[in-house]
Design a protein around this motif. Structure first.
Motif, PDB file in Angstrom:
ATOM      1  N   ARG A 218       3.012  10.378  -9.315  1.00 20.94           N
ATOM      2  CA  ARG A 218       2.143  10.706 -10.448  1.00 20.94           C
ATOM      3  C   ARG A 218       1.641  12.146 -10.315  1.00 20.94           C
ATOM      4  NH1 ARG A 218      -3.263   7.658 -10.311  1.00 20.94           N
ATOM      5  NH2 ARG A 218      -4.523   9.519 -10.642  1.00 20.94           N
TER       6      ARG A 218
ATOM      7  N   PHE B 197      -5.634  16.700 -20.690  1.00 20.71           N
ATOM      8  CA  PHE B 197      -5.926  15.639 -19.709  1.00 20.71           C
ATOM      9  C   PHE B 197      -6.559  14.399 -20.330  1.00 20.71           C
ATOM     10  CE2 PHE B 197      -6.325  19.425 -16.718  1.00 20.71           C
ATOM     11  CZ  PHE B 197      -5.008  19.291 -16.253  1.00 20.71           C
TER      12      PHE B 197
ATOM     13  N   ARG C 157      -6.411  10.870 -21.921  1.00 25.12           N
ATOM     14  CA  ARG C 157      -5.463   9.757 -21.991  1.00 25.12           C
ATOM     15  C   ARG C 157      -6.148   8.568 -22.631  1.00 25.12           C
ATOM     16  NH1 ARG C 157      -1.583   8.845 -18.573  1.00 25.12           N
ATOM     17  NH2 ARG C 157      -2.560   6.892 -17.994  1.00 25.12           N
ATOM     18  N   LEU C 158      -5.349   7.650 -23.167  1.00 24.12           N
ATOM     19  CA  LEU C 158      -5.949   6.464 -23.776  1.00 24.12           C
ATOM     20  C   LEU C 158      -5.744   5.222 -22.915  1.00 24.12           C
ATOM     21  CD1 LEU C 158      -5.129   6.876 -27.578  1.00 24.12           C
ATOM     22  CD2 LEU C 158      -7.147   7.560 -26.312  1.00 24.12           C
ATOM     23  N   HIS C 159      -4.952   5.378 -21.829  1.00 19.19           N
ATOM     24  CA  HIS C 159      -4.616   4.200 -21.025  1.00 19.19           C
ATOM     25  C   HIS C 159      -4.771   4.506 -19.543  1.00 19.19           C
ATOM     26  CE1 HIS C 159      -2.835   2.597 -24.709  1.00 19.19           C
ATOM     27  NE2 HIS C 159      -2.357   3.813 -24.886  1.00 19.19           N
ATOM     28  N   THR C 160      -4.971   3.455 -18.763  1.00 17.03           N
ATOM     29  CA  THR C 160      -4.998   3.655 -17.316  1.00 17.03           C
ATOM     30  C   THR C 160      -3.575   3.916 -16.833  1.00 17.03           C
ATOM     31  OG1 THR C 160      -4.637   1.328 -16.871  1.00 17.03           O
ATOM     32  CG2 THR C 160      -6.924   2.034 -17.093  1.00 17.03           C
ATOM     33  N   TYR C 161      -3.490   4.494 -15.627  1.00 16.59           N
ATOM     34  CA  TYR C 161      -2.172   4.802 -15.075  1.00 16.59           C
ATOM     35  C   TYR C 161      -1.376   3.530 -14.833  1.00 16.59           C
ATOM     36  CZ  TYR C 161      -4.032   9.470 -14.495  1.00 16.59           C
ATOM     37  OH  TYR C 161      -4.566  10.704 -14.743  1.00 16.59           O
ATOM     38  N   ASP C 162      -2.106   2.397 -14.628  1.00 17.98           N
ATOM     39  CA  ASP C 162      -1.400   1.135 -14.387  1.00 17.98           C
ATOM     40  C   ASP C 162      -0.600   0.735 -15.608  1.00 17.98           C
ATOM     41  OD1 ASP C 162      -3.043   1.363 -12.265  1.00 17.98           O
ATOM     42  OD2 ASP C 162      -4.426  -0.229 -12.871  1.00 17.98           O
ATOM     43  N   GLU C 163      -1.187   1.031 -16.790  1.00 21.12           N
ATOM     44  CA  GLU C 163      -0.524   0.597 -18.017  1.00 21.12           C
ATOM     45  C   GLU C 163       0.589   1.561 -18.427  1.00 21.12           C
ATOM     46  OE1 GLU C 163      -4.081  -1.724 -20.356  1.00 21.12           O
ATOM     47  OE2 GLU C 163      -4.214   0.447 -20.165  1.00 21.12           O
TER      48      GLU C 163
ATOM     49  N   TYR D 235      -9.222   7.731 -31.919  1.00 24.58           N
ATOM     50  CA  TYR D 235      -8.692   8.544 -30.821  1.00 24.58           C
ATOM     51  C   TYR D 235      -7.689   9.582 -31.286  1.00 24.58           C
ATOM     52  CZ  TYR D 235     -10.671   4.677 -28.129  1.00 24.58           C
ATOM     53  OH  TYR D 235     -11.508   3.752 -27.614  1.00 24.58           O
TER      54      TYR D 235
ATOM     55  N   LEU E 134       0.830  -1.213   0.000  1.00 24.44           N
ATOM     56  CA  LEU E 134       0.000   0.000   0.000  1.00 24.44           C
ATOM     57  C   LEU E 134       0.856   1.252   0.000  1.00 24.44           C
ATOM     58  CD1 LEU E 134      -2.872  -1.050   2.436  1.00 24.44           C
ATOM     59  CD2 LEU E 134      -3.091  -0.502   0.010  1.00 24.44           C
TER      60      LEU E 134
ATOM     61  N   ARG F  30      -8.647  13.147 -30.202  1.00 27.44           N
ATOM     62  CA  ARG F  30      -8.789  13.258 -28.751  1.00 27.44           C
ATOM     63  C   ARG F  30      -7.461  13.362 -28.018  1.00 27.44           C
ATOM     64  NH1 ARG F  30     -12.628   9.730 -25.146  1.00 27.44           N
ATOM     65  NH2 ARG F  30     -13.853   9.965 -27.005  1.00 27.44           N
TER      66      ARG F  30
ATOM     67  N   THR G 156       1.390   6.987  -6.469  1.00 25.39           N
ATOM     68  CA  THR G 156       0.380   8.032  -6.667  1.00 25.39           C
ATOM     69  C   THR G 156       0.980   9.415  -6.435  1.00 25.39           C
ATOM     70  OG1 THR G 156      -1.251   6.463  -5.853  1.00 25.39           O
ATOM     71  CG2 THR G 156      -1.951   8.746  -6.029  1.00 25.39           C
TER      72      THR G 156
ATOM     73  N   ALA H  24       2.028   1.810  -3.378  1.00 23.55           N
ATOM     74  CA  ALA H  24       0.969   2.402  -4.217  1.00 23.55           C
ATOM     75  C   ALA H  24       0.847   3.897  -3.926  1.00 23.55           C
ATOM     76  CB  ALA H  24      -0.355   1.702  -3.959  1.00 23.55           C
TER      77      ALA H  24
END
Lengths: 127, 401
Positions: free
Chosen positions: B216, B338, B340-346, B330, B206, B333, B213, B209
């Motif tokens: 980020r 702001f 994005r095409l991907h999650t922050y995980d990717e 996309y 945690l 776009r 964050t 993580a």
């Protein structure tokens, strides 16, 4: 507690973690259906094997397809479905825009509290 | 008697009186129509000689008196005298009637002329009125346009000020956000390093993580800061060597290049008029994107090249990669703030980079587009200083070769 099966659509892994934590706290046996992309949630709603969910918790700002685009794209799939917007957006325009979609029955700020969950639970029970 | 009046010819009334008396005497004596018509001729002559009807009456009376002095009355002579006189008078009567007619005609003419004049005046007045109203309309429209211009100038300056203030505000906010987030990152560092032995694996996960964050957020604030600085920047252009700039950026990205096993090939790039810090930021974003969105299934090869003779702009630079590509849907776009095409995980990122690139291209009177290339990756094409004419009409075919 009437909430038994909940779909969560949110790109953020930690927000998904927060949903899980608070929903499990109110009902340990709750069935969760998390999607990090709205496109994937839409695919699921369109699939023949889909099972009904009590409520969909929907984020607004997501990659590829945002919450509003999802509501637009899933109009037929969302008939008689309760959708709750869960967002960090402080833009009042987002809120009024969300209210124009019939399935949207609530608008909450992140992170959700146990009180929010009881409100959502009552909404579902009334349905 | 006829010879006699040659002396007094200058005096028309008198000579006329004599010829009248003779004609009258002839008729009274002989009668007949022809002699009566002499009365008519006499009267016309009298009329032409401006002898008034009163004078005519007078000289008729004198002539009649001379004729009738020896005759008993009433007699056939008296009747003929009257007939003769009436015949003569009839000329005057006709003349008077003719005059009356011409008076009526004249009156009608005068009326007609007055009507025409009135009409003319009306038309003139109407023209003047129309000209005045047109004049007023033109004046009113001019005033309106003037007011509109002033309003838009005012709005423009307000907008510029608002933009400036917004940029300053964003800059200040971002700056102030940076220090607390850095503190959080530091505190998390202390917990995970100094208190590791007291924490179980879930706890450490945690904290990990939370650290991710925090970093980020730190990156995001940096992005916003960059963006705000760009928006508020005063435009100062100089000659920039894109070639040198691009090689500098490649050096800066050494760590990322090594991590991604990337190869960056730079073909000679031209000099261009521009803001060095902005163009550096543009190239840096495009290159780091190309490394970040590499395809794990194949080598990461990036090529930077320039169109040898760009037809419609000063410089056209292409950054091509062998990465994962961007679906057609996309491609617009990705340039929005702001988005994005991907999650922050990717993939990490703030959704600011390409917006910044587009903005920078815009400051250099250019644009940026993305297409897919033969390798299935993306090619970002940046055009700088697009010809005025081309921007006015994008569909126009260039013929300035």
């Amino acid at each position: 507690m009437t909430l038994n099966r909940v779909m969560t659509v949110d790109d953020d892994r930690f927000d998904q973690l927060a949903y899980r934590r608070i929903l499990k706290k109110t009902n340990a046996k709750i069935d969760l259906l998390p999607f990090q992309y709205a496109t994937e949630a839409l695919e699921y709603l369109k699939s023949p094997t889909r099972r009904p969910v009590d409520v969909i918790l929907l984020d607004i700002n997501m990659p590829r397809m945002d919450g509003f685009e999802f509501l637009e794209a899933a109009k037929t799939e969302l008939e008689n479905q309760i959708v709750i917007m869960v967002t960090t957006s402080m833009d009042p325009q987002d809120r009024s825009r969300a209210e124009t979609f019939a399935p949207v029955r609530g608008y909450f700020s992140k992170p959700l509290t146990t009180d929010d969950i009881s409100v959502i639970d009552r909404l579902v029970a009334q349905q | 008697m006829i010879d006699h009046d040659s002396n007094s010819r200058a005096h028309a009334p008198r000579s006329f009186a004599q010829s009248y008396a003779t004609a009258l005497a002839t008729y009274v004596r002989d009668g007949n129509e022809e002699n009566l018509s002499r009365a008519y001729d006499c009267a016309r002559q009298a009329l032409q000689s401006s002898i008034s009807i009163g004078q005519l009456g007078e000289l008729h009376f004198q002539a009649a008196q001379m004729l009738c002095s020896g005759s008993p009355s009433p007699s056939p002579e008296t009747k003929r005298t009257e007939e003769f006189y009436l015949e003569a008078i009839s000329v005057y009567d006709m003349a008077l009637r003719g005059y009356g007619e011409s008076v009526a005609q004249l009156t009608a003419e005068v009326l007609e002329r007055k009507r025409a004049e009135q009409e003319l005046r009306d038309v003139t007045y109407e023209l003047a009125r129309q000209r005045d109203s047109l004049d007023q309309k033109v004046k009113a429209r001019t005033r309106e346009l003037q007011a509109g211009l002033e309003r838009s100038e005012r709005l423009n300056s307000q907008l510029q000020q608002a933009n400036q203030e917004q940029a300053q505000f964003t800059y200040a906010i971002s700056h102030d956000l940076k220090s607390p987030i850095n503190t959080i990152a530091m505190l998390l560092d202390i917990i995970s390093v100094d208190h590791q032995e007291h924490l179980d694996s879930e706890c450490l996960e945690l904290i990990d993580a939370a650290q991710a964050t925090a970093s980020r957020m730190s990156r995001m604030i940096t992005g916003i800061l960059q963006y705000a600085r760009l928006v508020g920047q005063e435009a100062e252009f100089e000659t920039v060597s894109l070639d040198k700039l691009c090689r500098d950026v490649r050096d800066d990205l050494r760590q990322e290049i090594t991590d991604g096993k990337a190869e960056i090939d730079i073909s000679p790039l031209p000099d261009v008029r521009g803001m060095p810090s902005q163009l550096r930021s543009l190239l840096q974003n495009l290159l780091s994107n190309a490394i970040k969105f590499r395809d794990p299934g194949r080598p990461c090869r990036i090529a930077v090249s320039a169109a040898p003779k760009p037809r419609n702009c000063a410089a056209e630079i292409t950054v091509s990669d062998t990465g994962i590509g961007i679906p057609e849907a996309y491609r617009t776009r990705i340039f929005s703030l702001f988005q994005r095409l991907h999650t922050y995980d990717e993939y990490s990122g703030s959704g600011i980079g390409l917006t910044l690139c587009q903005r920078i291209a815009g400051y250099h009177a250019g644009d940026i587009q993305v297409v897919s290339n033969e390798q299935g990756g993306s090619s970002f094409i940046v055009r700088l200083w697009i010809n005025e004419r081309e921007r006015d009409n994008d569909t126009q075919s260039g013929d300035d070769g």
